[in-house]
Design a protein around this motif. Sequence first.
Motif, PDB file in Angstrom:
ATOM      1  N   GLU A 101       0.869  -0.905  -0.252  1.00  0.00           N
ATOM      2  CA  GLU A 101       0.180  -0.018  -0.098  1.00  0.00           C
ATOM      3  C   GLU A 101       1.017   1.428  -0.013  1.00  0.00           C
ATOM      4  OE1 GLU A 101      -3.709   0.165   1.031  1.00  0.00           O
ATOM      5  OE2 GLU A 101      -3.909   2.230   1.321  1.00  0.00           O
ATOM      6  N   ASN A 102       1.858   1.311   0.702  1.00  0.00           N
ATOM      7  CA  ASN A 102       2.691   2.381   0.748  1.00  0.00           C
ATOM      8  C   ASN A 102       3.496   2.754  -0.472  1.00  0.00           C
ATOM      9  OD1 ASN A 102       2.337   2.936   3.515  1.00  0.00           O
ATOM     10  ND2 ASN A 102       3.646   1.699   4.348  1.00  0.00           N
ATOM     11  N   ARG A 103       4.062   1.767  -1.113  1.00  0.00           N
ATOM     12  CA  ARG A 103       4.691   1.868  -2.311  1.00  0.00           C
ATOM     13  C   ARG A 103       3.588   2.256  -3.647  1.00  0.00           C
ATOM     14  NH1 ARG A 103       8.730  -2.773  -3.868  1.00  0.00           N
ATOM     15  NH2 ARG A 103       9.360  -1.302  -5.112  1.00  0.00           N
ATOM     16  N   SER A 104       2.377   1.700  -3.582  1.00  0.00           N
ATOM     17  CA  SER A 104       1.286   2.053  -4.271  1.00  0.00           C
ATOM     18  C   SER A 104       0.815   3.672  -4.162  1.00  0.00           C
ATOM     19  CB  SER A 104       0.107   1.125  -4.190  1.00  0.00           C
ATOM     20  OG  SER A 104       0.354  -0.238  -4.622  1.00  0.00           O
ATOM     21  N   LEU A 105       0.684   3.942  -2.746  1.00  0.00           N
ATOM     22  CA  LEU A 105       0.494   5.287  -2.661  1.00  0.00           C
ATOM     23  C   LEU A 105       1.872   6.123  -3.232  1.00  0.00           C
ATOM     24  CD1 LEU A 105      -1.135   7.495  -1.206  1.00  0.00           C
ATOM     25  CD2 LEU A 105       0.395   7.093   0.758  1.00  0.00           C
ATOM     26  N   GLU A 106       2.785   5.919  -3.255  1.00  0.00           N
ATOM     27  CA  GLU A 106       3.854   6.959  -3.756  1.00  0.00           C
ATOM     28  C   GLU A 106       3.754   6.873  -5.249  1.00  0.00           C
ATOM     29  OE1 GLU A 106       7.794   5.448  -2.787  1.00  0.00           O
ATOM     30  OE2 GLU A 106       8.831   6.915  -4.187  1.00  0.00           O
ATOM     31  N   ALA A 107       3.508   5.517  -6.000  1.00  0.00           N
ATOM     32  CA  ALA A 107       3.337   5.651  -7.360  1.00  0.00           C
ATOM     33  C   ALA A 107       2.363   6.235  -7.560  1.00  0.00           C
ATOM     34  CB  ALA A 107       3.637   4.354  -7.928  1.00  0.00           C
ATOM     35  N   ALA A 108       0.903   6.195  -6.969  1.00  0.00           N
ATOM     36  CA  ALA A 108      -0.213   6.651  -7.250  1.00  0.00           C
ATOM     37  C   ALA A 108      -0.220   8.170  -6.960  1.00  0.00           C
ATOM     38  CB  ALA A 108      -1.329   6.158  -6.626  1.00  0.00           C
ATOM     39  N   ARG A 109       0.615   8.699  -6.189  1.00  0.00           N
ATOM     40  CA  ARG A 109       0.712  10.093  -5.818  1.00  0.00           C
ATOM     41  C   ARG A 109       1.110  10.919  -7.117  1.00  0.00           C
ATOM     42  NH1 ARG A 109       1.443  11.820  -0.638  1.00  0.00           N
ATOM     43  NH2 ARG A 109       2.840   9.863  -0.422  1.00  0.00           N
ATOM     44  N   GLY A 231      -2.713  -2.497 -10.985  1.00  0.00           N
ATOM     45  CA  GLY A 231      -2.432  -1.158 -10.932  1.00  0.00           C
ATOM     46  C   GLY A 231      -2.102  -0.833  -9.265  1.00  0.00           C
ATOM     47  N   PHE A 232      -1.864   0.685  -9.154  1.00  0.00           N
ATOM     48  CA  PHE A 232      -1.585   1.008  -7.919  1.00  0.00           C
ATOM     49  C   PHE A 232      -2.701   1.996  -7.291  1.00  0.00           C
ATOM     50  CE2 PHE A 232       2.545   1.371 -10.672  1.00  0.00           C
ATOM     51  CZ  PHE A 232       3.050  -0.083 -10.305  1.00  0.00           C
ATOM     52  N   LEU A 233      -3.243   2.904  -8.108  1.00  0.00           N
ATOM     53  CA  LEU A 233      -4.315   3.618  -7.672  1.00  0.00           C
ATOM     54  C   LEU A 233      -5.519   2.842  -7.789  1.00  0.00           C
ATOM     55  CD1 LEU A 233      -5.418   6.422  -6.742  1.00  0.00           C
ATOM     56  CD2 LEU A 233      -5.770   7.170  -9.368  1.00  0.00           C
ATOM     57  N   HIS A 234      -5.878   2.422  -9.073  1.00  0.00           N
ATOM     58  CA  HIS A 234      -6.869   1.396  -9.142  1.00  0.00           C
ATOM     59  C   HIS A 234      -6.353   0.016  -8.694  1.00  0.00           C
ATOM     60  CE1 HIS A 234      -7.959   4.458 -11.862  1.00  0.00           C
ATOM     61  NE2 HIS A 234      -9.205   4.144 -11.779  1.00  0.00           N
ATOM     62  N   ARG A 235      -7.118  -0.557  -7.631  1.00  0.00           N
ATOM     63  CA  ARG A 235      -6.869  -1.878  -6.955  1.00  0.00           C
ATOM     64  C   ARG A 235      -7.278  -2.878  -7.855  1.00  0.00           C
ATOM     65  NH1 ARG A 235      -2.849  -0.581  -4.870  1.00  0.00           N
ATOM     66  NH2 ARG A 235      -2.774  -2.403  -3.693  1.00  0.00           N
ATOM     67  N   ASP A 236      -6.894  -4.237  -7.666  1.00  0.00           N
ATOM     68  CA  ASP A 236      -7.337  -5.379  -8.272  1.00  0.00           C
ATOM     69  C   ASP A 236      -8.634  -5.659  -8.482  1.00  0.00           C
ATOM     70  OD1 ASP A 236      -4.446  -5.681  -8.639  1.00  0.00           O
ATOM     71  OD2 ASP A 236      -4.452  -7.342  -7.221  1.00  0.00           O
ATOM     72  N   ARG A 237      -9.451  -5.766  -9.538  1.00  0.00           N
ATOM     73  CA  ARG A 237     -10.720  -6.576  -9.875  1.00  0.00           C
ATOM     74  C   ARG A 237     -10.636  -7.235 -11.089  1.00  0.00           C
ATOM     75  NH1 ARG A 237     -15.009  -1.935 -10.636  1.00  0.00           N
ATOM     76  NH2 ARG A 237     -14.469  -1.342  -8.534  1.00  0.00           N
ATOM     77  N   PRO A 238     -11.132  -8.514 -10.916  1.00  0.00           N
ATOM     78  CA  PRO A 238     -11.177  -9.288 -12.234  1.00  0.00           C
ATOM     79  C   PRO A 238     -11.526  -8.851 -13.298  1.00  0.00           C
ATOM     80  CG  PRO A 238     -12.224 -10.438 -10.336  1.00  0.00           C
ATOM     81  CD  PRO A 238     -12.155  -8.876  -9.925  1.00  0.00           C
ATOM     82  N   GLY A 239     -10.932  -8.872 -14.514  1.00  0.00           N
ATOM     83  CA  GLY A 239     -11.231  -8.152 -15.701  1.00  0.00           C
ATOM     84  C   GLY A 239     -11.026  -6.738 -16.150  1.00  0.00           C
TER      85      GLY A 239
END
Length: 343
Positions: A101-109, A231-239
């Motif tokens: 989550e922290n690394r995803s936040l950095e990229a999403a920022r 993704g980083f900002l958008h989280r996993d969802r099938p398809g």
Amino acid sequence: MRKLHNILYVTHPDAYLSLDGENAVILEKDQEVKRIPLHNLEGIITFGYTGASPALMHHCAELGIALTFLSAHGRFLCRVEGEKHGNILLRKEQYRVSDDENRSLEAARYIVCGKLYNERAVLLRAMRDHSMQFDCEKISNAAERITRAITMTEKCLTLEELRGIEGEAANAYFGVFDLLILQNKNDFFWCGRTRRPPTDNVNALLSFCYSLLTHDCAAGLESAGLDSYAGFLHRDRPGRQSLALDLMEEFRAPMCDRFVLSIINTRQVNASGFLQKENSAVIMDDNTRRDVLVAWQKRKQEEIIHPFLGEKAEWGVLPLVQAQLLARYIRGDIDAYPPFLWR
């Protein structure tokens, strides 16, 4: 640098795609209407219920040509593509970032900062170009709210907080979006975002362009060796191609929103080209969709100076360029991801 505009768009729902040697052949009522050498293509996008032969799908997969099927109003249905050739170490690192989550936040920022910066740039550019035609004070206030939101992204501690800031900026941006529509106000107006299905002409145009941009971003990410679904900002969802949705955020305002405003304000589209179905969904007729695609392709061929690389690049190539920069960031080759900032 590879070019992304070598994409075949098939808009007629009665068309059928087949393979003949090294060519994609478009048939209508069993009659050949067009023949395209496959070596000239990087992707094929179909709209409606267009069919394709298994032989063509097989050969496209071998050649690395993505074959994408969209609904009549541009909603993604499915995509046929071949074996992934991306670097496994790069993909594993992408998954580690996505799971953290922290690394995803950095990229999403970085991505959200780019998105907000470009939304503000669209408003400021409109004020500069059409200051005598609308209420500049309202637009200036919206631009200031977005500026504050950009500052707040630097201090947010969670992805949820970042999404809240993004939402506040979206309220400011779309709160004045209707002011940017200068022509045909009776037929083209903005009352808010509607999708799945879009229920007015402007939303139909935006949804259509966002679908095209998603395809381009997914193609750019796959070409860079990344998984367009993690993704980083958008989280996993099938398809759901979450990373493609992440990447397109920085392009929505300068590519799609400005393009839609441009073709409305220059009267390249009119209300007679839109159809409302029984479920209230608004779609474009074949002629309007073709005209929009032609204008979209011209737009993608326009050149700008890439703000980070300092080199000329076509708009259509930018998703690939940003995907390559994102791959370098994930690898650790650069300390920060430089989002595309339109000036």
